[in-house]
Design a protein around this motif. Structure first.
Motif, short mmCIF file in Angstrom:
data_model
loop_
_atom_site.label_atom_id
_atom_site.label_comp_id
_atom_site.label_asym_id
_atom_site.label_seq_id
_atom_site.Cartn_x
_atom_site.Cartn_y
_atom_site.Cartn_z
N GLY A 40 -42.92 122.90 4.01
CA GLY A 40 -43.26 124.31 3.97
C GLY A 40 -44.61 124.60 4.59
O GLY A 40 -45.35 123.70 5.02
N ARG A 41 -44.94 125.88 4.64
CA ARG A 41 -46.19 126.32 5.26
C ARG A 41 -47.41 125.70 4.59
O ARG A 41 -48.32 125.20 5.26
CB ARG A 41 -46.27 127.85 5.20
N GLU A 42 -47.44 125.71 3.26
CA GLU A 42 -48.62 125.20 2.55
C GLU A 42 -48.82 123.71 2.78
O GLU A 42 -49.95 123.25 2.97
CB GLU A 42 -48.50 125.49 1.05
N LEU A 61 -40.74 127.89 8.77
CA LEU A 61 -41.72 128.80 9.34
C LEU A 61 -41.01 129.95 10.04
O LEU A 61 -39.89 129.80 10.53
CB LEU A 61 -42.62 128.07 10.35
N ASP A 62 -41.69 131.11 10.08
CA ASP A 62 -41.16 132.24 10.83
C ASP A 62 -41.09 131.88 12.32
O ASP A 62 -42.00 131.23 12.86
CB ASP A 62 -42.04 133.48 10.63
N PHE A 63 -40.05 132.35 12.98
CA PHE A 63 -39.81 131.97 14.37
C PHE A 63 -39.42 133.19 15.18
O PHE A 63 -38.61 134.02 14.74
CB PHE A 63 -38.70 130.91 14.44
N ASN A 64 -40.04 133.34 16.34
CA ASN A 64 -39.65 134.38 17.30
C ASN A 64 -39.54 133.76 18.69
O ASN A 64 -40.26 132.81 19.02
CB ASN A 64 -40.67 135.52 17.35
N LEU A 100 -33.49 124.85 21.73
CA LEU A 100 -32.88 124.40 20.48
C LEU A 100 -33.86 123.54 19.70
O LEU A 100 -33.93 123.62 18.46
CB LEU A 100 -31.60 123.63 20.77
N LEU A 101 -34.64 122.71 20.39
CA LEU A 101 -35.61 121.86 19.71
C LEU A 101 -36.64 122.70 18.97
O LEU A 101 -36.95 122.43 17.80
CB LEU A 101 -36.30 120.95 20.72
N VAL A 102 -37.17 123.73 19.62
CA VAL A 102 -38.19 124.56 18.99
C VAL A 102 -37.61 125.32 17.81
O VAL A 102 -38.23 125.38 16.73
CB VAL A 102 -38.79 125.52 20.02
N ARG A 103 -36.44 125.91 17.98
CA ARG A 103 -35.82 126.66 16.89
C ARG A 103 -35.52 125.75 15.70
O ARG A 103 -35.76 126.11 14.54
CB ARG A 103 -34.55 127.34 17.37
N PRO A 146 -55.60 139.71 13.24
CA PRO A 146 -55.43 138.25 13.20
C PRO A 146 -53.96 137.85 13.16
O PRO A 146 -53.13 138.53 12.54
CB PRO A 146 -56.16 137.85 11.91
N LEU A 147 -53.67 136.75 13.83
CA LEU A 147 -52.31 136.23 13.83
C LEU A 147 -52.07 135.39 12.58
O LEU A 147 -53.02 134.93 11.94
CB LEU A 147 -52.09 135.39 15.09
N PRO A 148 -50.83 135.18 12.20
CA PRO A 148 -50.54 134.39 10.99
C PRO A 148 -51.07 132.96 11.14
O PRO A 148 -51.28 132.46 12.24
CB PRO A 148 -49.01 134.41 10.91
N ASP A 149 -51.26 132.31 10.03
CA ASP A 149 -51.68 130.93 9.99
C ASP A 149 -50.64 130.14 9.21
O ASP A 149 -50.38 130.48 8.04
CB ASP A 149 -53.06 130.80 9.34
N PRO A 150 -50.01 129.15 9.82
CA PRO A 150 -50.26 128.60 11.14
C PRO A 150 -49.63 129.45 12.25
O PRO A 150 -48.72 130.24 12.00
CB PRO A 150 -49.60 127.23 11.08
#
Length: 369
Positions: free
Chosen positions: A232-234, A91-94, A80-83, A168-172
């Motif tokens: 946000g991401r930026e 941020l996108d989350f999986n 739950l903390l990570v989500r 390449p993986l997304p940044d961050p």
């Protein structure tokens, strides 16, 4: 290397090139970060009761650009903390539930047949769940070493290689892995060399009685509270770059280095009484490497930034030392027999290694506009 292959990313806490003194824009970004962090903790507090230290350390790891291992018994809201953190950061989350039958391609993706037609058989790369900003690797020690190695390679290189091509993986990109410390049957413990890839190992303990009462009240009264994104991401990428410019004196650099060196049996550490480190010779099988000192300094910078400071000192290093060192120090059988854990050894190291007095504001003026 093929011409279209992107350059390999630098390790998350490798020494960065000299970027010059902090600018007014950097200081403004750090001030903005401190304000946003207060809003971030408020949002996380809607879902997570207590666990203040774990929340801060998780944010430190993300801000420093590294990965973290969350260790705690079941039911302490690690997932739950990570989500919640991913939602508050927008941020996108999986999430990947690691199991003994999980294969590397189930995490990283792989080549699949392309049925779109054409002159002959062709393949395309189908990205796996690792292609996200925040990946929760749930119970990472329940999957075989082959799958663990695929994840750890992507963590280090920030890319996935399939059929000779680099993706390449997304940044961050952050991996927050969880591990259950009370079960060993049917698990594949991470070797010490692979644990070293994690910037921090965050210990999540049982809540206090008052916090546990509040957890029960919230979770049995109605639907969970909604989380609003506040960073946000930026902004996260800009803040991560500004953290690198936070000032650290030579005294603090030397203190972090001595902490890492003092954990190694037989090492000579200047400024430290050899008799004070006899417990290392007696209770430590293997100590922390140079990557530990890098982690101490970067995390100290991130911790200072969250507090609105423009420089990191020995107090910041000491505060992050348990999470940065507990998975990099291997107690021997004498320590096990005496009931000493890695946390006990780190606490004694902090007490044994003296902090040098800072040189005052003179060195700080050189990095401020």
């Amino acid at each position: 290397m093929s011409a279209n292959a992107p350059p390999a990313a630098a390790p998350p806490f490798a020494p960065s090139p000299a970027e010059g003194p902090a600018t007014e824009a950097d200081l403004a970004e750090l001030d903005r970060l401190a304000t946003s962090y207060r809003a971030l903790t408020e949002q996380i507090g809607r879902a997570i009761v207590g666990q203040t230290e774990a929340v801060e350390q998780t944010c430190v790891a993300l801000l420093a650009g590294g990965h973290a291992l969350l260790v705690g018994v079941p039911g302490l809201a690690k997932t739950l903390l990570v989500r919640t953190l991913a939602e508050a950061l927008d941020l996108d989350f999986n999430r990947v539930q690691f199991t003994p039958d999980l294969m590397p391609a189930d995490v990283s993706g792989g080549e699949v047949p392309n049925h779109a037609g054409g002159d002959g058989p062709s393949f395309r790369f189908e990205p796996g769940p690792i292609f996200t900003n925040v990946l929760l690797a749930d119970e990472i020690n329940r999957t075989p070493p082959k799958t663990q190695a695929a994840l750890l390679e992507a963590m280090q290189e920030r890319q996935v290689t399939a059929a000779g091509r680099r993706h390449p993986l997304p940044d961050p990109f952050f991996v927050l892995a969880t591990q259950n410390p009370i079960e060993s049957e049917g698990t594949y413990p991470l070797p010490e060399a692979q644990l070293d890839r994690f910037l921090l190992q965050i210990a999540i303990d049982y809540p206090s009685e008052e916090d546990e009462v509040e957890v029960v009240r919230r979770t049995t009264a109605g639907p969970p509270a909604s989380i609003e994104p506040v960073i946000g991401r930026e902004q996260l990428l800009a803040a991560r770059a500004a953290v690198r410019k936070i000032a650290v004196s030579d005294a603090t650099l030397r203190y972090a280095t001595r902490l890492a060196r003092a954990s190694r049996p037989g090492a000579e550490v200047s400024g430290v009484n050899p008799g004070a480190l006899e417990f290392v010779m007696e209770h430590v099988r293997w100590g922390a490497g140079p990557r530990a000192a890098q982690a101490l300094i970067l995390c100290a910078k991130a911790r200072a930034a969250l507090r609105g400071e423009v420089h990191a000192g020995g107090d910041d290093v000491a505060a992050v030392a348990p999470a940065a060192l507990r998975h990099r120090i291997l107690p021997n059988f004498h320590a096990d027999a005496a009931g000493l854990t890695a946390d006990d050894l780190v606490a004694r190291l902090i007490a044994a290694v003296p902090r040098q007095a800072e040189a005052g504001p003179r060195w700080l003026r050189e990095i401020l506009p």
